[in-house]
Design a protein around this motif. Structure first.
Motif, PDB file in Angstrom:
ATOM      1  N   PRO A  43       1.075  -0.943  -0.021  1.00  0.00           N
ATOM      2  CA  PRO A  43      -0.176  -0.091   0.233  1.00  0.00           C
ATOM      3  C   PRO A  43       0.997   0.963  -0.033  1.00  0.00           C
ATOM      4  CG  PRO A  43      -0.331  -1.052   1.955  1.00  0.00           C
ATOM      5  CD  PRO A  43       0.722  -2.207   0.948  1.00  0.00           C
ATOM      6  N   ILE A  44       0.619   2.414  -0.954  1.00  0.00           N
ATOM      7  CA  ILE A  44       1.023   3.287  -0.898  1.00  0.00           C
ATOM      8  C   ILE A  44       0.957   4.075   0.467  1.00  0.00           C
ATOM      9  CG2 ILE A  44      -0.321   4.833  -1.893  1.00  0.00           C
ATOM     10  CD1 ILE A  44       3.394   5.021  -3.012  1.00  0.00           C
ATOM     11  N   LEU A  49       2.599   8.110   5.234  1.00  0.00           N
ATOM     12  CA  LEU A  49       2.744   8.444   6.238  1.00  0.00           C
ATOM     13  C   LEU A  49       4.037   8.836   6.912  1.00  0.00           C
ATOM     14  CD1 LEU A  49       0.522   7.804   8.922  1.00  0.00           C
ATOM     15  CD2 LEU A  49       2.187   5.013   9.422  1.00  0.00           C
ATOM     16  N   MET A  50       5.048   7.919   6.451  1.00  0.00           N
ATOM     17  CA  MET A  50       6.128   8.559   6.248  1.00  0.00           C
ATOM     18  C   MET A  50       6.354   9.926   6.294  1.00  0.00           C
ATOM     19  SD  MET A  50       9.838   8.398   7.408  1.00  0.00           S
ATOM     20  CE  MET A  50       9.228   9.934   7.399  1.00  0.00           C
ATOM     21  N   ASP A  51       5.698  10.533   4.787  1.00  0.00           N
ATOM     22  CA  ASP A  51       5.703  12.233   4.397  1.00  0.00           C
ATOM     23  C   ASP A  51       5.332  12.208   5.739  1.00  0.00           C
ATOM     24  OD1 ASP A  51       6.536  13.073   2.248  1.00  0.00           O
ATOM     25  OD2 ASP A  51       4.595  14.164   2.581  1.00  0.00           O
ATOM     26  N   GLU A  52       4.221  12.344   5.560  1.00  0.00           N
ATOM     27  CA  GLU A  52       3.336  13.149   6.776  1.00  0.00           C
ATOM     28  C   GLU A  52       3.491  12.838   8.508  1.00  0.00           C
ATOM     29  OE1 GLU A  52      -0.747  12.640   5.381  1.00  0.00           O
ATOM     30  OE2 GLU A  52      -0.234  13.322   3.836  1.00  0.00           O
ATOM     31  N   ILE A  53       2.810  11.618   8.538  1.00  0.00           N
ATOM     32  CA  ILE A  53       3.080  11.693  10.504  1.00  0.00           C
ATOM     33  C   ILE A  53       3.641  11.990  10.932  1.00  0.00           C
ATOM     34  CG2 ILE A  53       2.097  11.156  12.223  1.00  0.00           C
ATOM     35  CD1 ILE A  53      -0.987  10.291  10.929  1.00  0.00           C
ATOM     36  N   LEU A  54       4.811   9.938  10.832  1.00  0.00           N
ATOM     37  CA  LEU A  54       5.666   9.888  10.888  1.00  0.00           C
ATOM     38  C   LEU A  54       6.625  11.040  10.865  1.00  0.00           C
ATOM     39  CD1 LEU A  54       5.484   6.192  10.163  1.00  0.00           C
ATOM     40  CD2 LEU A  54       5.640   7.097  12.166  1.00  0.00           C
ATOM     41  N   TYR A  55       7.705  11.729   9.911  1.00  0.00           N
ATOM     42  CA  TYR A  55       8.820  12.486   9.710  1.00  0.00           C
ATOM     43  C   TYR A  55       8.337  13.539  10.683  1.00  0.00           C
ATOM     44  CZ  TYR A  55      11.865  15.525   8.049  1.00  0.00           C
ATOM     45  OH  TYR A  55      12.691  16.380   7.530  1.00  0.00           O
ATOM     46  N   LEU A 157      19.837   3.206  12.582  1.00  0.00           N
ATOM     47  CA  LEU A 157      20.092   2.970  11.016  1.00  0.00           C
ATOM     48  C   LEU A 157      18.849   2.324  10.355  1.00  0.00           C
ATOM     49  CD1 LEU A 157      22.657   0.338  11.898  1.00  0.00           C
ATOM     50  CD2 LEU A 157      22.932   2.563  10.861  1.00  0.00           C
ATOM     51  N   PHE A 158      17.644   1.588  11.040  1.00  0.00           N
ATOM     52  CA  PHE A 158      15.792   1.361  10.047  1.00  0.00           C
ATOM     53  C   PHE A 158      16.262   2.058   9.902  1.00  0.00           C
ATOM     54  CE2 PHE A 158      11.967   0.377  10.560  1.00  0.00           C
ATOM     55  CZ  PHE A 158      11.339  -0.139   9.799  1.00  0.00           C
ATOM     56  N   TRP A 159      15.795   3.384  10.675  1.00  0.00           N
ATOM     57  CA  TRP A 159      14.893   4.536  10.371  1.00  0.00           C
ATOM     58  C   TRP A 159      15.497   5.574   9.260  1.00  0.00           C
ATOM     59  CZ3 TRP A 159      10.434   4.812  10.887  1.00  0.00           C
ATOM     60  CH2 TRP A 159       9.740   6.473  10.393  1.00  0.00           C
ATOM     61  N   VAL A 160      16.490   5.848   8.932  1.00  0.00           N
ATOM     62  CA  VAL A 160      17.537   6.376   8.359  1.00  0.00           C
ATOM     63  C   VAL A 160      16.821   5.601   7.194  1.00  0.00           C
ATOM     64  CG1 VAL A 160      19.106   7.110   7.011  1.00  0.00           C
ATOM     65  CG2 VAL A 160      18.908   7.883   9.638  1.00  0.00           C
ATOM     66  N   LEU A 161      17.462   4.690   6.927  1.00  0.00           N
ATOM     67  CA  LEU A 161      17.431   3.549   5.452  1.00  0.00           C
ATOM     68  C   LEU A 161      15.922   4.042   4.841  1.00  0.00           C
ATOM     69  CD1 LEU A 161      19.791   0.367   6.457  1.00  0.00           C
ATOM     70  CD2 LEU A 161      19.373   2.251   4.617  1.00  0.00           C
ATOM     71  N   PHE A 162      14.858   3.791   6.182  1.00  0.00           N
ATOM     72  CA  PHE A 162      13.478   3.881   5.598  1.00  0.00           C
ATOM     73  C   PHE A 162      13.331   5.214   5.059  1.00  0.00           C
ATOM     74  CE2 PHE A 162       8.491   4.734   6.890  1.00  0.00           C
ATOM     75  CZ  PHE A 162       8.390   3.521   6.175  1.00  0.00           C
ATOM     76  N   VAL A 163      13.124   5.800   5.577  1.00  0.00           N
ATOM     77  CA  VAL A 163      13.121   7.451   5.133  1.00  0.00           C
ATOM     78  C   VAL A 163      13.954   7.132   4.207  1.00  0.00           C
ATOM     79  CG1 VAL A 163      13.759   9.767   5.441  1.00  0.00           C
ATOM     80  CG2 VAL A 163      13.148   8.553   7.040  1.00  0.00           C
ATOM     81  N   MET A 168      12.163   7.858  -2.277  1.00  0.00           N
ATOM     82  CA  MET A 168      12.370   6.945  -3.696  1.00  0.00           C
ATOM     83  C   MET A 168      11.003   6.499  -4.095  1.00  0.00           C
ATOM     84  SD  MET A 168      16.014   4.689  -3.806  1.00  0.00           S
ATOM     85  CE  MET A 168      15.935   4.260  -2.351  1.00  0.00           C
ATOM     86  N   TRP A 169      10.264   5.506  -2.610  1.00  0.00           N
ATOM     87  CA  TRP A 169       8.945   5.139  -3.528  1.00  0.00           C
ATOM     88  C   TRP A 169       7.794   6.080  -3.790  1.00  0.00           C
ATOM     89  CZ3 TRP A 169       6.534   1.589   0.934  1.00  0.00           C
ATOM     90  CH2 TRP A 169       5.795   0.257   0.393  1.00  0.00           C
ATOM     91  N   LEU A 170       7.703   7.374  -3.246  1.00  0.00           N
ATOM     92  CA  LEU A 170       7.018   7.962  -4.099  1.00  0.00           C
ATOM     93  C   LEU A 170       7.681   8.288  -4.820  1.00  0.00           C
ATOM     94  CD1 LEU A 170       6.179   9.482  -0.608  1.00  0.00           C
ATOM     95  CD2 LEU A 170       4.807   8.446  -1.542  1.00  0.00           C
ATOM     96  N   GLY A 171       9.102   8.470  -5.358  1.00  0.00           N
ATOM     97  CA  GLY A 171       8.711   9.216  -6.934  1.00  0.00           C
ATOM     98  C   GLY A 171       9.432  10.514  -6.500  1.00  0.00           C
ATOM     99  N   VAL A 172       9.247  11.015  -5.690  1.00  0.00           N
ATOM    100  CA  VAL A 172      10.111  12.103  -5.025  1.00  0.00           C
ATOM    101  C   VAL A 172      11.286  12.912  -5.218  1.00  0.00           C
ATOM    102  CG1 VAL A 172       7.203  12.854  -4.009  1.00  0.00           C
ATOM    103  CG2 VAL A 172       9.470  12.100  -2.783  1.00  0.00           C
ATOM    104  N   HIS A 173      12.320  11.971  -5.181  1.00  0.00           N
ATOM    105  CA  HIS A 173      13.842  11.445  -4.673  1.00  0.00           C
ATOM    106  C   HIS A 173      14.268  10.616  -5.671  1.00  0.00           C
ATOM    107  CE1 HIS A 173      14.540  15.168  -2.396  1.00  0.00           C
ATOM    108  NE2 HIS A 173      13.949  14.730  -0.894  1.00  0.00           N
TER     109      HIS A 173
END
Length: 204
Positions: A43-44, A49-55, A157-163, A168-173
């Motif tokens: 699911p996108i 969620l990362m882009d908004e709340i989790l960040y 480490l997990f969090w930085v890699l996930f971010v 890239m998943w969203l295609g904005v970078h």
């Protein structure tokens, strides 16, 4: 200081190659399509969620926990350093983006979010790298509990890699935007560590 200069020199060279070689962008686009294809069944909402709340949450969490701990052990200067890191990273990266002016991936690669601002480097990735990097440094510098040190290191480490992956998943970078943020983040993190060490020397 030599390590900082060497790391920054590497960042400058890397940036020049990324920004002047069309082959790099072509490879970036191919990798982005491949990466998004692998994650197409998920699911996108996860990267959104990362882009908004989790960040925002992952900025507030080290502020609260790290801030409380540094206040408890009376490391006020390190506390101020911790709180200013996101602002410093955001401000510096905004300047770099205006200087480098690398376009975002095309709209057909951007999922849900459509951005036209400059792409290099990824601000999300840079802020998370430096903020959680300094948290790892403080944990190893001040904590006596091995479990605490390892837990923070693994999570960081997990969090930085996930971010980075989420951008890239969203295609904005592009991948090179994220990698550039990590390289710049290493430069800045070394500077922040030197600043923290200077606090310690002055307090003696």
């Amino acid at each position: 200081m030599k390590k900082i200069v060497a790391a920054f020199t590497f960042f400058v060279i890397y940036t020049f190659v990324v920004n002047t070689c069309p082959e790099v962008t072509a490879c970036d686009k191919s990798f982005l399509l491949f990466f998004q294809g692998i994650l197409a069944g998920l699911p996108i909402a996860i990267p959104l969620l990362m882009d908004e709340i989790l960040y925002a949450t992952m900025i507030i969490v080290p502020y609260l926990i790290g801030g409380f701990y540094l206040l408890k052990i009376r490391k006020i200067k390190d506390l101020f350093l911790l709180f200013f890191i996101p602002l410093i990273c955001f401000s510096l990266n905004s300047v770099f983006k205006e200087i480098i002016q690398r376009p975002r991936p095309p709209f057909d690669l951007q999922q849900v979010i459509k951005l036209t601002s400059f792409s290099y480097t990824s601000t999300h990735s840079l802020v998370m790298f430096c903020l959680w990097g300094i948290c790892v440094y403080f944990a190893y510098k001040y904590s006596v509990l091995k479990f605490t040190k390892i837990s923070i290191l693994v999570f960081a480490l997990f969090w930085v890699l996930f971010v980075g992956a989420s951008r890239m998943w969203l295609g904005v970078h592009y991948f090179t935007d994220v990698l550039g943020a990590y390289i710049l983040g290493m430069v800045l993190l070394m500077i922040f560590v030197c600043i923290s060490k200077s606090f310690e020397r002055k307090d003696k």
